[in-house]
Write a protein that holds these residues in place. Structure first.
Motif, short mmCIF file in Angstrom:
data_model
loop_
_atom_site.label_atom_id
_atom_site.label_comp_id
_atom_site.label_asym_id
_atom_site.label_seq_id
_atom_site.Cartn_x
_atom_site.Cartn_y
_atom_site.Cartn_z
N UNK A 26 0.82 -1.21 0.00
CA UNK A 26 0.00 0.00 0.00
C UNK A 26 0.85 1.26 0.00
N UNK A 27 2.14 1.08 -0.21
CA UNK A 27 3.00 2.25 -0.23
C UNK A 27 3.18 2.78 -1.64
N UNK A 28 2.61 2.08 -2.61
CA UNK A 28 2.69 2.55 -3.99
C UNK A 28 1.68 3.68 -4.16
N UNK A 29 2.15 4.90 -3.98
CA UNK A 29 1.24 6.04 -4.00
C UNK A 29 0.69 6.30 -5.39
N UNK A 30 1.38 5.80 -6.39
CA UNK A 30 0.95 6.11 -7.75
C UNK A 30 -0.38 5.42 -8.08
N UNK A 46 -11.62 12.81 -13.36
CA UNK A 46 -11.78 11.35 -13.36
C UNK A 46 -11.02 10.72 -14.52
N UNK A 47 -11.17 11.32 -15.69
CA UNK A 47 -10.47 10.79 -16.87
C UNK A 47 -8.96 10.85 -16.64
N UNK A 48 -8.50 11.98 -16.10
CA UNK A 48 -7.07 12.13 -15.85
C UNK A 48 -6.55 11.09 -14.87
N UNK A 49 -7.36 10.79 -13.85
CA UNK A 49 -6.92 9.84 -12.82
C UNK A 49 -7.04 8.39 -13.31
N UNK A 50 -8.02 8.14 -14.15
CA UNK A 50 -8.29 6.76 -14.54
C UNK A 50 -7.44 6.32 -15.73
N UNK A 51 -6.82 7.25 -16.42
CA UNK A 51 -6.01 6.89 -17.58
C UNK A 51 -4.53 7.06 -17.26
N UNK A 52 -3.72 6.47 -18.08
CA UNK A 52 -2.27 6.51 -17.85
C UNK A 52 -1.55 7.00 -19.10
N UNK A 53 -2.09 8.06 -19.70
CA UNK A 53 -1.47 8.59 -20.91
C UNK A 53 -0.52 9.73 -20.57
N UNK A 54 0.10 10.25 -21.63
CA UNK A 54 1.03 11.35 -21.43
C UNK A 54 0.31 12.57 -20.88
N UNK A 55 -0.97 12.73 -21.30
CA UNK A 55 -1.71 13.92 -20.89
C UNK A 55 -2.49 13.72 -19.59
N UNK A 56 -2.42 12.51 -19.03
CA UNK A 56 -3.26 12.22 -17.86
C UNK A 56 -2.93 13.09 -16.66
N UNK A 80 -10.32 18.48 -3.96
CA UNK A 80 -9.16 19.07 -4.66
C UNK A 80 -7.91 19.10 -3.80
N UNK A 81 -8.09 19.23 -2.49
CA UNK A 81 -6.91 19.24 -1.61
C UNK A 81 -6.25 17.85 -1.62
N UNK A 82 -7.10 16.82 -1.54
CA UNK A 82 -6.56 15.46 -1.63
C UNK A 82 -5.91 15.23 -2.99
N UNK A 83 -6.58 15.72 -4.04
CA UNK A 83 -6.06 15.54 -5.39
C UNK A 83 -4.71 16.20 -5.57
N UNK A 118 -12.28 6.84 -7.95
CA UNK A 118 -13.61 6.37 -7.54
C UNK A 118 -14.47 7.53 -7.08
N UNK A 119 -13.92 8.33 -6.17
CA UNK A 119 -14.68 9.45 -5.62
C UNK A 119 -15.00 10.48 -6.71
N UNK A 120 -13.98 10.79 -7.52
CA UNK A 120 -14.19 11.77 -8.58
C UNK A 120 -15.24 11.27 -9.57
N UNK A 121 -15.19 9.98 -9.87
CA UNK A 121 -16.15 9.43 -10.82
C UNK A 121 -17.58 9.59 -10.31
N UNK A 122 -17.78 9.32 -9.02
CA UNK A 122 -19.13 9.43 -8.46
C UNK A 122 -19.58 10.88 -8.46
N UNK A 123 -18.66 11.78 -8.13
CA UNK A 123 -19.02 13.19 -8.14
C UNK A 123 -19.27 13.69 -9.56
N UNK A 124 -18.50 13.20 -10.51
CA UNK A 124 -18.72 13.59 -11.90
C UNK A 124 -20.14 13.20 -12.32
#
Lengths: 121, 166
Positions: free
Chosen positions: B29-33, B84-94, B144-147, B42-48
């Motif tokens: 659980x130390x893999x912060x990435x 949500x898209x930024x967090x859920x994807x692993x692209x250069x622009x994420x 946003x603070x957590x983000x 998850x949270x962002x998706x529900x709020x979206x």
């Protein structure tokens, strides 16, 4: 909406949130009992929403019908997402995800109750 | 709580993508990435979903009552969606997308939170961000603070493997 049922489900959601929140704090992944707790809760929420819809077709009415339907359908979404994440992420972060979705469900249930109470049963 | 039960969940495939040690060792659980990223997504998706659905319903049925509030609700929904898209994807622009979305979100929730307190007449109906998101148990101001915290802790150049990462 039948108040005792709704509040029991809300309490079940809050308990699940507290439990998986504690699990996150203890750096543990979601366990089997917690997972099934969430799954059964989702099933019961589905029954509750369907019963509410049937009653809306029948004699019952609420002032904000669209909002009510949106909430009663929307309340079914967070937990499956949290359960899916708990399966995918077998670390404390899965517990964080499940705990937060359970909180969201409890809050949505409160809002549902307010909406239903405003109408005639 | 039987310890082995925590390893397997109903429906989880026996061969998980990350091979785990057979002993019930502490999970990684130390893999912060990845972990926090998923929890945040998850949270962002529900709020979206919640903010967008709410705004669409309100704009469609009662736009005249509070055009500003409802338009801002739609904006907040789109910002959550972008995060949500930024967090859920692993692209250069994420990661850049996540940063922009979370910053807009922070400015939005603080700005509209303050604005809705100073000039309530402008907001006869609440938005997600009114009064710093009190209608949503203040999660909108915490997200946003957590983000941002996550983004900073996992920025390139840090080892990203623990709270002590600098």
């Amino acid at each position: 909406m039948f108040d005792p049922v709704l509040f029991t489900l809300m309490a079940a959601g809050l308990l699940l949130a507290a439990w998986s929140g504690l699990w996150a704090y203890l750096r543990r992944p979601v366990n089997t009992v917690q997972w099934w707790w969430g799954a059964v809760l989702t099933g019961l929420l589905t029954v509750q929403s369907v019963v509410a819809w049937v009653r809306l077709i029948g004699p019952a009415s609420v002032p904000e019908t669209v909002t009510f339907i949106a909430y009663s359908a929307g309340v079914l979404i967070p937990l499956p997402v949290g359960l899916w994440m708990a399966r995918l992420e077998r670390t404390r972060w899965g517990s964080v995800a499940l705990a937060s979705t359970a909180v969201v469900v409890a809050v949505m249930l409160l809002r549902l109750w307010q909406l239903w109470r405003a109408g005639s049963a | 709580m039987p310890e082995p039960a925590e390893r397997e969940l109903p429906g989880s495939r026996p061969a998980s993508r990350t091979p785990e040690p057979p002993a019930p060792a502490a999970p990684d659980d130390t893999d912060l990435e990845s972990g926090p990223r998923r929890a945040l997504a998850t949270l962002y998706g529900i709020f979206a979903l919640a903010a967008t659905a709410r705004a669409v319903v309100q704009l469609a049925t009662q736009f005249d009552q509070a055009p500003l509030a409802y338009s801002l609700s739609l904006l907040s929904g789109l910002v959550y969606l972008a995060a949500t898209v930024g967090l859920a994807t692993q692209r250069r622009w994420s990661r850049p997308l996540t940063l922009v979305a979370v910053c807009v979100e922070l400015v939005g929730v603080l700005g509209i939170g303050l604005w809705s307190l100073l000039d309530p007449a402008l907001f006869p109906h609440d938005t997600v961000w009114s009064k710093f998101g009190y209608g949503y148990v203040f999660i909108p101001v915490a997200l946003p603070i957590l983000g941002l915290t996550w983004w900073w802790r996992t920025r390139p150049g840090t080892s990203g493997d623990g709270d002590s990462a600098r």
